[in-house]
Design an enzyme around this catalytic site. Structure first.
Site, PDB file in Angstrom:
ATOM      1  N   ASP A 227       0.925  -1.155  -0.098  1.00 42.06           N
ATOM      2  CA  ASP A 227      -0.182  -0.014  -0.105  1.00 42.06           C
ATOM      3  C   ASP A 227       0.881   1.173   0.110  1.00 42.06           C
ATOM      4  O   ASP A 227       2.141   1.178   0.244  1.00 42.06           O
ATOM      5  CB  ASP A 227      -0.829  -0.078   1.359  1.00 42.06           C
ATOM      6  CG  ASP A 227      -2.044   0.909   1.202  1.00 42.06           C
ATOM      7  OD1 ASP A 227      -2.266   1.804   0.147  1.00 42.06           O
ATOM      8  OD2 ASP A 227      -2.445   1.189   2.444  1.00 42.06           O
ATOM      9  N   ARG A 295     -14.353  -5.428  -4.882  1.00 40.85           N
ATOM     10  CA  ARG A 295     -15.048  -4.453  -3.766  1.00 40.85           C
ATOM     11  C   ARG A 295     -16.719  -4.202  -3.937  1.00 40.85           C
ATOM     12  O   ARG A 295     -17.251  -4.319  -3.218  1.00 40.85           O
ATOM     13  CB  ARG A 295     -14.274  -2.955  -3.974  1.00 40.85           C
ATOM     14  CG  ARG A 295     -12.987  -2.831  -3.678  1.00 40.85           C
ATOM     15  CD  ARG A 295     -12.609  -3.041  -2.342  1.00 40.85           C
ATOM     16  NE  ARG A 295     -13.308  -2.340  -1.486  1.00 40.85           N
ATOM     17  CZ  ARG A 295     -13.062  -0.901  -1.163  1.00 40.85           C
ATOM     18  NH1 ARG A 295     -11.804  -0.148  -1.511  1.00 40.85           N
ATOM     19  NH2 ARG A 295     -13.899  -0.381  -0.350  1.00 40.85           N
TER      20      ARG A 295
HETATM   21  N1  NVA Z   1      -3.645   3.461   3.673  1.00 42.12           N
HETATM   22  C1  NVA Z   1      -4.402   4.218   2.399  1.00 42.12           C
HETATM   23  C2  NVA Z   1      -5.416   3.494   1.708  1.00 42.12           C
HETATM   24  C3  NVA Z   1      -6.008   4.019   0.714  1.00 42.12           C
HETATM   25  C4  NVA Z   1      -7.383   3.150   0.106  1.00 42.12           C
HETATM   26  C5  NVA Z   1      -4.946   5.345   3.033  1.00 42.12           C
HETATM   27  O1  NVA Z   1      -5.456   5.445   4.118  1.00 42.12           O
HETATM   28  O2  NVA Z   1      -4.750   6.486   2.301  1.00 42.12           O
HETATM   29  N1   CP Z   2      -9.070   1.074  -2.124  1.00 40.80           N
HETATM   30  C1   CP Z   2      -9.732   2.145  -1.913  1.00 40.80           C
HETATM   31  O1   CP Z   2     -10.283   2.158  -0.762  1.00 40.80           O
HETATM   32  O2   CP Z   2      -9.835   2.892  -2.823  1.00 40.80           O
HETATM   33  P1   CP Z   2     -10.285   4.198  -2.673  1.00 40.80           P
HETATM   34  O3   CP Z   2      -9.661   5.275  -1.903  1.00 40.80           O
HETATM   35  O4   CP Z   2     -10.424   4.966  -4.110  1.00 40.80           O
HETATM   36  O5   CP Z   2     -11.819   4.336  -2.339  1.00 40.80           O
END
Ligand code: NVA
Ligand code: CP
Length: 313
Positions: A227, A295
């Site tokens: 991530d 999702r």
């Molecule tokens: N760890 C990331 C995930 C985004 C889907 C965030 O919180 O920005």
């Molecule tokens: N993976 C995810 O939650 O993507 P978004 O931030 O685009 O919703």
């Protein structure tokens, strides 16, 4: 069924497995363009989407999911609903008079708890908080189940920040019998609270193990997950984090240290060239767009279970 989905830990083992099974059935129906038995499950009901942080996948898939279950979406602007214009508890007490559920993306997990406590007839769904991203984990384990054909006894390695995504993967992996290895730089490990919570719900001997060395973490893992290095809200730390996380980049060299048939996963959005290279995210073993598709199916299943088949009121 629980009323709320603030965390993977709100589900029992059976409910989590059932959610993945319902999602698979819904996916099949949709691919065959068959009208599903759930098509009117939310008939005449509304779901509010309240997002304090940006979103492509979560917002889009919840909108499509509610629509495909026969319900309607309400999207009050986030600065009005969550921006401090009025007390969050009053926002919750208003919403429960109009809608069946609120899907909320916010900062602290406590804000979700506050809404859930203030509005007992509202179902609250965590669409990402600083601490957890449970909807993402549902899609990821459906993806892995489809790919591996089974879950228990397998190993997933998460390389990078011990963040919200990693926490929900650890919870769900442990409940489903999947070992979760997490490799992070010092100071960015998965919180010990999450490791303890995962141990308490573990099945089939699954373990969460923390590593410093990403190559050790991925050894024998049949999936490698990463991530972003700086999550939403941490933008000011991005440069400092980039230096620390550089050795944790998932590239072809790191993938070669994993199991021979290892898949690659990422919740997206990805910062190509940082946490993952193009050669990995675009490889045939990359499942990132199947995760994004899933999702939709898993959130449809979740809404159906919370508000449809299993709803208590
Ligand atoms: N760890 C990331 C995930 C985004 C889907 C965030 O919180 O920005
Ligand atoms: N993976 C995810 O939650 O993507 P978004 O931030 O685009 O919703």
């Amino acid at each position: 069924m629980p009323k709320h989905f603030l965390s993977i830990l709100n589900l029992s083992h059976g409910e989590l497995e059932h959610c993945l099974d319902v999602a698979s059935a819904m996916k099949r129906d949709r691919h065959m363009r068959r009208r599903a038995p759930s098509a009117a499950a939310l008939d005449g009901r509304h779901v509010a989407l309240l997002f304090e942080k940006p979103s492509l996948r979560t917002r889009s898939t919840f909108e499509v999911a509610v629509h495909e279950l026969g319900g309607h979406v309400l999207s009050p602007p986030s600065d009005v609903a969550l921006g401090g214009r009025e007390d969050l508890r009053d926002v919750a007490r208003n919403l429960e008079r109009w809608v069946a559920a609120a899907v909320i993306r916010t900062f602290s997990q406590q804000r979700l708890v506050t809404v859930a406590e203030c509005a007992p007839s509202l179902s609250v769904i965590n669409a990402l908080s600083d601490e957890e991203h449970p909807c993402q984990a549902l899609a990821d384990f459906l993806t892995l189940k489809e790919h591996w054909g089974r879950l228990d006894g397998e190993t997933l390695a998460f390389v990078g920040d011990g963040n919200n995504v990693a926490a929900s993967l650890a919870h769900a992996g442990s409940m489903l019998g999947v070992n979760v290895h997490v490799a992070s730089p010092e100071g960015y490990e998965l919180p010990s609270r999450v490791v303890e919570e995962a141990a308490a719900v573990s099945r089939h001997g699954a373990r969460v193990r923390l590593f410093r060395d990403p190559r050790e973490a991925v050894r024998d893992a049949r999936a490698v997950y990463t991530d972003v290095w700086a999550s939403m809200g941490q933008e000011a730390e991005a440069d400092e984090r980039a230096d620390l996380f550089r050795p944790y980049q998932v590239n072809a060299d790191l993938m070669a240290a994993a199991a021979r048939d290892a898949a690659f996963l990422h919740c997206l959005p990805a910062h190509r060239g940082d946490e993952v290279t193009d050669e990995v995210i675009d490889a045939s073993y990359s499942l990132v767009f199947t995760e994004a598709e899933n999702r939709l199916h898993t959130q449809k299943a979740l809404l159906f279970m919370l508000l449809g088949e299993g709803a208590t009121c």
